[in-house]
Scaffold this motif. Structure first.
Motif, PDB file in Angstrom:
ATOM      1  N   PRO A   1      -5.831  -3.221   7.860  1.00  0.00           N
ATOM      2  CA  PRO A   1      -6.554  -3.550   6.618  1.00  0.00           C
ATOM      3  C   PRO A   1      -7.652  -2.528   6.316  1.00  0.00           C
ATOM      4  O   PRO A   1      -8.214  -1.936   7.238  1.00  0.00           O
ATOM      5  N   THR A   2      -7.928  -2.371   5.028  1.00  0.00           N
ATOM      6  CA  THR A   2      -9.020  -1.484   4.626  1.00  0.00           C
ATOM      7  C   THR A   2     -10.199  -2.297   4.100  1.00  0.00           C
ATOM      8  O   THR A   2     -11.126  -1.746   3.525  1.00  0.00           O
ATOM      9  N   ASP A   3     -10.131  -3.626   4.248  1.00  0.00           N
ATOM     10  CA  ASP A   3     -11.286  -4.459   3.888  1.00  0.00           C
ATOM     11  C   ASP A   3     -11.597  -5.401   5.035  1.00  0.00           C
ATOM     12  O   ASP A   3     -10.906  -5.407   6.067  1.00  0.00           O
TER      13      ASP A   3
ATOM     14  N   SER B   1       0.936   1.386  -4.002  1.00  0.00           N
ATOM     15  CA  SER B   1      -0.259   2.035  -4.522  1.00  0.00           C
ATOM     16  C   SER B   1      -1.416   1.873  -3.532  1.00  0.00           C
ATOM     17  O   SER B   1      -1.589   0.799  -2.935  1.00  0.00           O
ATOM     18  N   GLY B   2      -2.185   2.916  -3.339  1.00  0.00           N
ATOM     19  CA  GLY B   2      -3.498   2.849  -2.701  1.00  0.00           C
ATOM     20  C   GLY B   2      -3.597   2.285  -1.295  1.00  0.00           C
ATOM     21  O   GLY B   2      -2.659   2.368  -0.486  1.00  0.00           O
ATOM     22  N   ASN B   3      -4.744   1.642  -1.037  1.00  0.00           N
ATOM     23  CA  ASN B   3      -5.061   1.200   0.328  1.00  0.00           C
ATOM     24  C   ASN B   3      -4.608  -0.241   0.597  1.00  0.00           C
ATOM     25  O   ASN B   3      -3.748  -0.760  -0.128  1.00  0.00           O
TER      26      ASN B   3
ATOM     27  N   SER C   1       0.856  -1.196   0.000  1.00  0.00           N
ATOM     28  CA  SER C   1       0.000   0.000   0.000  1.00  0.00           C
ATOM     29  C   SER C   1       0.894   1.249   0.000  1.00  0.00           C
ATOM     30  O   SER C   1       2.114   1.164   0.227  1.00  0.00           O
ATOM     31  N   TYR C   2       0.265   2.394  -0.206  1.00  0.00           N
ATOM     32  CA  TYR C   2       1.034   3.630  -0.414  1.00  0.00           C
ATOM     33  C   TYR C   2       1.971   3.954   0.752  1.00  0.00           C
ATOM     34  O   TYR C   2       3.058   4.495   0.556  1.00  0.00           O
TER      35      TYR C   2
END
Lengths: 245, 223
Positions: free
Chosen positions: B134-136, B91-93, B28-29
């Motif tokens: 975690p983002t999920d 990249s991203g979450n 992730s970023y």
């Protein structure tokens, strides 16, 4: 009365040499009043006394079968496996107490074949393999029993070991030779993918027709050491008996 | 004795027993900059070390799944000499749950392939590395890993990177081994330890307990 020629050998594996550990495979050949027996045990990897346990299991097992062959052969396989394992475990428990070790330190696999006249009795606990030779060629009598994973199998001290000690008995029906081998040797003697036995077994069987036991024992030892061991890291052993015409 | 010798043509070959290892890595970023550079160096060294060992190179099979923005299959299971070292970018979450689920599906499929080809294998390993939370939803993935671990069908190494790694989340994936925080950015030390552990595993025989190698070269053991 039939006569069988017997020979066996065991050699320490390359990984045990590196770690300065003893060979944990053991083999035995014996004859008691017309009962010809070969047996092989592969001591459990991390068990500190598994070489001692393997030797004790074989001596106890062959002595018991020699004494009780006729009674055993009349029983059903479940009774036979329970009885044989009980005898072996009793001896291993004594050893554990004498040497102040836990029973698990004496763990090993167990393979044996016994013949009297035209009847045979064989058994197999754990990995390794039992092959037979008949007029029509080689065949597998008993396959390795591993768990799901390559480094798991069943030992004399495992829970429910008796239910994993597979018993084979019956008329010889043209069986001319029995081959017992530990898992290290099985790696080069049996191809799992297509269930094929190595031509080496036939070659070795031919030696039995022409050479005395001392020469055969020496040849088995040298080939385990110089050829078979070079293809595995594990200890290697074989025990063979062949009917003499 | 000359006529009592076996030759190569008298013997058979079997494929080496495999050790499937899936790396599930946070890209992730927040991993940008030095962390991702060190992770890339660590992964490269890991694959080179495994390849250099006679036994491990024949036994280890490595797959890499990353989670950063989306979930990517960076490296598919194969023998190591056929694989190329990936270059990981951020990249991203942090979709950790999806990544672990994908890794578990890949391990299951690989075991089926082994079984169909008559190849023996060892218990699979999963390395889960993250520097955050975690983002999920991780609940299904955590239940799956926990069930497998409790049934002795998986070993997981949960590793936290930096102070913000959510160790409580990692713990949910691992009912037996507690998560360990990486000492600084000692990825190379971790991956050296992992390759040596695989080498030991690939040499183990039935009934042999593999003693875990000391983790102090890479683990932050301070309380």
């Amino acid at each position: 009365m039939s006569t069988w020629k017997q020979a066996s050998a065991f050699v320490v594996g390359r990984s045990h040499i590196k770690e300065e550990l003893p060979c944990q495979d053991r083999t035995v050949c014996s004859e008691v009043e017309g009962i010809f027996m070969i047996a092989l045990a592969d001591g459990a990897g991390s068990a500190k006394k598994s070489d001692v346990g393997a030797e004790a299991a074989l001596q106890t097992l062959t002595a018991y079968i020699g004494e009780h062959y006729d009674e055993l052969i009349a029983k059903d396989p479940v009774e036979i496996s329970g009885e044989l394992l009980k005898v072996v475990l009793t001896r291993l428990t004594e050893l554990a107490e004498e040497q102040e070790q836990s029973l698990g330190e004496f763990s090993s696999t167990l393979l044996f074949a016994a013949v009297k006249d035209e009847i045979y009795l064989a058994g197999h606990l754990g990995d390794g393999l039992i092959a037979v030779e008949k007029e029509e060629g080689l065949g597998t009598l008993s396959y390795p029993e591993n768990g799901e994973y390559a480094n798991s199998t069943y030992f004399t001290t495992s829970k429910d070991a008796a239910s994993h000690l597979r018993i084979y008995k019956g008329e010889l029906d043209e069986i001319q030779a029995f081959f017992l081998m530990s898992d290290g040797t099985t790696e080069t003697m049996h191809r799992k993918q297509d269930d094929t036995l190595a031509p080496a077994l036939k070659v070795i069987s031919g030696w039995f027709d022409e050479h005395p036991v001392e020469t055969l024992t020496d040849a088995l030892h040298k080939n385990l050491e110089n050829v078979i061991r070079q293809r595995t890291m594990d200890d290697c052993s074989m025990a063979i008996m062949k009917r003499m015409k | 004795m000359s006529n009592l010798e076996l030759f190569d043509e008298d013997l058979l070959d079997n494929p080496s027993a495999r050790v499937p290892v899936c790396l599930v890595l946070d890209t992730s970023y927040s991993m940008s900059g030095k962390p991702i550079d060190e992770l890339n160096r660590g992964v490269k060294m890991f694959m080179e070390e495994v390849l250099a060992d006679e036994m491990a190179s024949l036994s280890a099979e490595i797959a890499i799944v990353t989670f950063g923005g989306g979930v990517q299959k960076e490296v598919e299971f194969a023998s190591i000499e056929k694989q190329t070292v990936p270059y990981l970018t951020t990249s991203g979450n942090t979709p950790m749950g999806e990544a672990v689920n994908l890794a578990l599906d890949m391990l299951e499929a690989r075991k089926k392939t082994y079984a169909s080809l008559g190849i023996s294998y060892y218990q699979p390993w999963m390395v889960l590395m993250t520097d955050g939370a975690p983002t999920d939803d991780i609940s299904i993935a955590a239940r799956r890993t926990s069930d497998l671990i409790n049934n002795k069908k998986l070993t997981i190494f949960p590793i936290g990177i930096g102070d913000k790694a959510h160790m409580e989340t990692l713990q949910q994936f691992s009912p037996k081994l507690p998560p360990v925080r990486l000492k600084g950015l000692h990825f190379k030390e971790f991956f050296m330890w992992l390759s040596q552990s695989i080498t030991m595993k690939s040499r183990s025989t039935p009934g042999e307990d593999i003693k875990a190698l000391p983790i102090n070269p890479w683990a932050d053991l301070s309380l």
